[in-house]
Scaffold this motif. Structure first.
Motif: not given
Length: 50
Positions: A25-27, A39-41, A47-48
């Motif tokens: 998965t690419i978020l 990376a942070e996003v 997490g959500n």
């Protein structure tokens, strides 16, 4: 071709190998987040979801 699961934009295979999670998965991508913070996003969005 790989795509961002958040916005649907196409990304390169190289980008997918680096930023996809263990399930592929690419978020986040340059289209829907700042380049410096992908990376942070991705971590925040993952997490959500869980």
């Amino acid at each position: 071709m790989a795509k961002c699961d958040h916005c649907g934009a196409h990304v390169s295979g190289r980008f997918a190998r680096v930023f996809a999670d263990e399930s592929g998965t690419i978020l986040a991508c340059p289209n829907c987040s700042a380049n410096a913070g992908i990376a942070e996003v991705s971590r925040d969005r993952a997490g959500n979801i869980r």
